[in-house]
Design a protein around this motif. Structure first.
Motif, PDB file in Angstrom:
ATOM      1  N   LEU A  47       1.335  -1.101   0.156  1.00 50.99           N
ATOM      2  CA  LEU A  47      -0.404   0.273   0.142  1.00 50.99           C
ATOM      3  C   LEU A  47       1.038   1.206   0.282  1.00 50.99           C
ATOM      4  O   LEU A  47       0.379   2.271  -0.164  1.00 50.99           O
ATOM      5  CB  LEU A  47      -1.164  -0.562   0.855  1.00 50.99           C
ATOM      6  N   THR A  48       2.570   0.916   0.808  1.00 53.77           N
ATOM      7  CA  THR A  48       2.770   2.307   0.731  1.00 53.77           C
ATOM      8  C   THR A  48       4.467   3.029  -0.429  1.00 53.77           C
ATOM      9  O   THR A  48       4.831   2.845  -0.302  1.00 53.77           O
ATOM     10  CB  THR A  48       3.313   2.722   2.202  1.00 53.77           C
ATOM     11  N   ALA A 100       0.486 -11.492  -0.018  1.00 51.49           N
ATOM     12  CA  ALA A 100      -1.134 -10.528  -0.441  1.00 51.49           C
ATOM     13  C   ALA A 100      -2.554 -11.048  -0.473  1.00 51.49           C
ATOM     14  O   ALA A 100      -2.855 -10.242  -0.134  1.00 51.49           O
ATOM     15  CB  ALA A 100      -1.448 -11.095  -2.466  1.00 51.49           C
ATOM     16  N   GLU A 101      -2.338 -12.615  -0.017  1.00 56.41           N
ATOM     17  CA  GLU A 101      -3.623 -12.767   0.584  1.00 56.41           C
ATOM     18  C   GLU A 101      -3.850 -12.458   2.372  1.00 56.41           C
ATOM     19  O   GLU A 101      -5.382 -11.599   2.622  1.00 56.41           O
ATOM     20  CB  GLU A 101      -4.194 -14.629   1.211  1.00 56.41           C
ATOM     21  N   LEU A 102      -3.237 -12.003   2.892  1.00 59.14           N
ATOM     22  CA  LEU A 102      -3.188 -11.599   4.176  1.00 59.14           C
ATOM     23  C   LEU A 102      -3.533 -10.240   3.712  1.00 59.14           C
ATOM     24  O   LEU A 102      -4.255  -9.318   5.231  1.00 59.14           O
ATOM     25  CB  LEU A 102      -1.784 -11.533   4.806  1.00 59.14           C
ATOM     26  N   ARG A 103      -2.749  -9.302   3.138  1.00 60.83           N
ATOM     27  CA  ARG A 103      -3.279  -7.507   3.034  1.00 60.83           C
ATOM     28  C   ARG A 103      -4.678  -8.027   2.305  1.00 60.83           C
ATOM     29  O   ARG A 103      -5.044  -6.639   3.349  1.00 60.83           O
ATOM     30  CB  ARG A 103      -1.879  -7.436   1.652  1.00 60.83           C
ATOM     31  N   LEU A 104      -4.889  -8.617   2.432  1.00 57.40           N
ATOM     32  CA  LEU A 104      -6.304  -8.225   1.547  1.00 57.40           C
ATOM     33  C   LEU A 104      -7.308  -8.848   2.540  1.00 57.40           C
ATOM     34  O   LEU A 104      -8.579  -7.587   2.988  1.00 57.40           O
ATOM     35  CB  LEU A 104      -7.397  -9.581   0.357  1.00 57.40           C
ATOM     36  N   ARG A 105      -6.473  -9.357   3.102  1.00 58.74           N
ATOM     37  CA  ARG A 105      -7.468  -9.640   4.767  1.00 58.74           C
ATOM     38  C   ARG A 105      -7.517  -8.893   6.165  1.00 58.74           C
ATOM     39  O   ARG A 105      -8.754  -8.336   6.272  1.00 58.74           O
ATOM     40  CB  ARG A 105      -7.121 -11.361   5.398  1.00 58.74           C
ATOM     41  N   LEU A 106      -6.836  -7.537   5.604  1.00 58.83           N
ATOM     42  CA  LEU A 106      -6.555  -6.432   6.465  1.00 58.83           C
ATOM     43  C   LEU A 106      -7.009  -5.446   5.911  1.00 58.83           C
ATOM     44  O   LEU A 106      -7.854  -4.560   6.773  1.00 58.83           O
ATOM     45  CB  LEU A 106      -4.627  -6.829   6.805  1.00 58.83           C
ATOM     46  N   LYS A 141      -3.415   3.550   9.582  1.00 63.19           N
ATOM     47  CA  LYS A 141      -2.474   3.444   7.952  1.00 63.19           C
ATOM     48  C   LYS A 141      -2.157   2.775   6.943  1.00 63.19           C
ATOM     49  O   LYS A 141      -1.884   1.675   8.147  1.00 63.19           O
ATOM     50  CB  LYS A 141      -1.758   4.785   8.911  1.00 63.19           C
ATOM     51  N   ALA A 142      -2.193   3.049   6.029  1.00 68.91           N
ATOM     52  CA  ALA A 142      -1.001   2.886   5.378  1.00 68.91           C
ATOM     53  C   ALA A 142      -0.334   1.424   5.519  1.00 68.91           C
ATOM     54  O   ALA A 142       0.082   0.493   5.790  1.00 68.91           O
ATOM     55  CB  ALA A 142      -1.548   3.104   4.066  1.00 68.91           C
ATOM     56  N   GLN A 143       0.776   2.632   6.429  1.00 71.47           N
ATOM     57  CA  GLN A 143       1.864   1.784   6.778  1.00 71.47           C
ATOM     58  C   GLN A 143       1.676   1.422   7.941  1.00 71.47           C
ATOM     59  O   GLN A 143       2.221   0.099   8.267  1.00 71.47           O
ATOM     60  CB  GLN A 143       3.362   3.083   7.479  1.00 71.47           C
ATOM     61  N   ASP A 144       0.757   1.034   8.692  1.00 68.76           N
ATOM     62  CA  ASP A 144       0.595   0.492   9.457  1.00 68.76           C
ATOM     63  C   ASP A 144       0.281  -1.394   9.427  1.00 68.76           C
ATOM     64  O   ASP A 144       0.357  -2.041  10.159  1.00 68.76           O
ATOM     65  CB  ASP A 144      -0.962   0.582  10.898  1.00 68.76           C
ATOM     66  N   ILE A 145      -0.798  -1.025   8.483  1.00 65.64           N
ATOM     67  CA  ILE A 145      -1.270  -2.680   7.375  1.00 65.64           C
ATOM     68  C   ILE A 145       0.098  -2.929   6.944  1.00 65.64           C
ATOM     69  O   ILE A 145       0.491  -4.815   7.417  1.00 65.64           O
ATOM     70  CB  ILE A 145      -2.046  -2.254   6.213  1.00 65.64           C
ATOM     71  N   GLU A 146       1.184  -2.269   6.578  1.00 63.48           N
ATOM     72  CA  GLU A 146       2.466  -2.856   5.834  1.00 63.48           C
ATOM     73  C   GLU A 146       3.145  -3.739   6.784  1.00 63.48           C
ATOM     74  O   GLU A 146       3.626  -4.847   6.491  1.00 63.48           O
ATOM     75  CB  GLU A 146       2.844  -1.882   5.091  1.00 63.48           C
ATOM     76  N   ASP A 147       3.071  -2.653   8.540  1.00 63.75           N
ATOM     77  CA  ASP A 147       4.173  -3.538   9.511  1.00 63.75           C
ATOM     78  C   ASP A 147       3.572  -4.276  10.213  1.00 63.75           C
ATOM     79  O   ASP A 147       3.886  -5.571  10.588  1.00 63.75           O
ATOM     80  CB  ASP A 147       4.001  -1.944  10.465  1.00 63.75           C
ATOM     81  N   ILE A 148       1.940  -4.681   9.921  1.00 61.24           N
ATOM     82  CA  ILE A 148       1.648  -5.663  10.698  1.00 61.24           C
ATOM     83  C   ILE A 148       1.200  -6.839   9.754  1.00 61.24           C
ATOM     84  O   ILE A 148       1.865  -7.530   9.785  1.00 61.24           O
ATOM     85  CB  ILE A 148       0.129  -5.459  10.583  1.00 61.24           C
ATOM     86  N   LEU A 149       1.298  -6.284   8.370  1.00 66.91           N
ATOM     87  CA  LEU A 149       1.208  -8.036   7.570  1.00 66.91           C
ATOM     88  C   LEU A 149       2.654  -8.263   7.640  1.00 66.91           C
ATOM     89  O   LEU A 149       3.054  -9.431   7.704  1.00 66.91           O
ATOM     90  CB  LEU A 149       1.700  -7.392   5.952  1.00 66.91           C
ATOM     91  N   ALA A 150       4.218  -7.641   7.967  1.00 69.19           N
ATOM     92  CA  ALA A 150       5.648  -8.146   8.020  1.00 69.19           C
ATOM     93  C   ALA A 150       5.238  -8.886   8.986  1.00 69.19           C
ATOM     94  O   ALA A 150       6.069 -10.302   8.952  1.00 69.19           O
ATOM     95  CB  ALA A 150       5.993  -7.423   8.059  1.00 69.19           C
ATOM     96  N   TYR A 151       4.908  -8.733  10.027  1.00 67.32           N
ATOM     97  CA  TYR A 151       4.871  -9.305  11.536  1.00 67.32           C
ATOM     98  C   TYR A 151       3.953 -10.630  11.242  1.00 67.32           C
ATOM     99  O   TYR A 151       4.396 -11.180  11.998  1.00 67.32           O
ATOM    100  CB  TYR A 151       4.213  -8.489  12.468  1.00 67.32           C
TER     101      TYR A 151
END
Ligand code: HEC
Length: 158
Positions: A47-48, A100-106, A141-151
């Motif tokens: 997203l970022t 990618a599947e996790l990102r959509l779920r978030l 925020k978009a970066q929160d989503i990316e950070d949670i996804l990385a986790y």
């Protein structure tokens, strides 16, 4: 062209590009379109455009006032008490789904199951009875989503 004119035009160019970059950052969330971003069962693109930070993502996810994932999910976070069980245990979720599947779920779990209790963390529209302070805003925020996804990606089955 006179030298002083050249300097002025260069300065103009620099200010102009800085403004453009500022605008691009501002419109990031406004321009997000789930329909365009979605490919099959996922959102393949960040997203970022920046990689997520798993450590920050973990702290956002288990924070009671931010991700608050623990309200519904059990997670490998023994320092926090009272994990929920409304949703599936997230231990090993990084082995069950592709990033990618996790990102959509978030971003929008409602896209996959309109009855789900899981909040759509990065959608602005489609909510009912939105409180004034949340109108036009995403939960994270978009970066929160990316950070949670990385986790989440690190939560592999042993
Ligand atoms: C209000 C409850 C609730 C909250 C808060 C919540 N979830 Fe969920 N989540 C669910 C439910 C229920 C499901 C099961 C899928 C469904 O309902 O369609 C789910 C499914 C998931 C899945 C898919 C897991 C699987 O095994 O299928 C992931 C990943 C996930 N949630 C991550 C998160 C993260 C990360 C957070 C915090 C940022 C979070 N959830 C917050 C309720 C919640």
């Amino acid at each position: 062209m006179k030298f002083s004119n050249l300097i002025t035009s260069c300065a103009g160019l620099i200010v102009g590009s800085a403004l453009l970059i500022g605008l691009a950052v501002q419109s990031e969330a406004a321009e997000f379109s789930l329909a365009k971003a979605r490919v099959g069962d996922g959102i393949p693109k960040s997203l970022t455009g920046k990689p997520g930070d798993a450590k920050k993502g973990r702290s956002t996810a288990i924070h009671r006032k931010r991700g608050n994932c623990l309200a519904c999910h059990t997670m490998p976070a023994p320092e926090q008490a009272d994990h929920g069980n409304i949703g599936p245990d997230l231990t090993g979720v990084g082995s069950r789904y592709k990033p990618a599947e996790l990102r959509l779920r978030l971003v929008s779990s409602k896209t996959l199951n309109s009855d789900t209790l899981m909040p759509s963390f990065y959608l602005k529209s489609g909510f009912h009875r939105v409180q004034k302070k949340w109108k036009g805003k995403t939960i994270l925020k978009a970066q929160d989503i990316e950070d949670i996804l990385a986790y989440l990606v690190t939560l592999k089955d042993k």
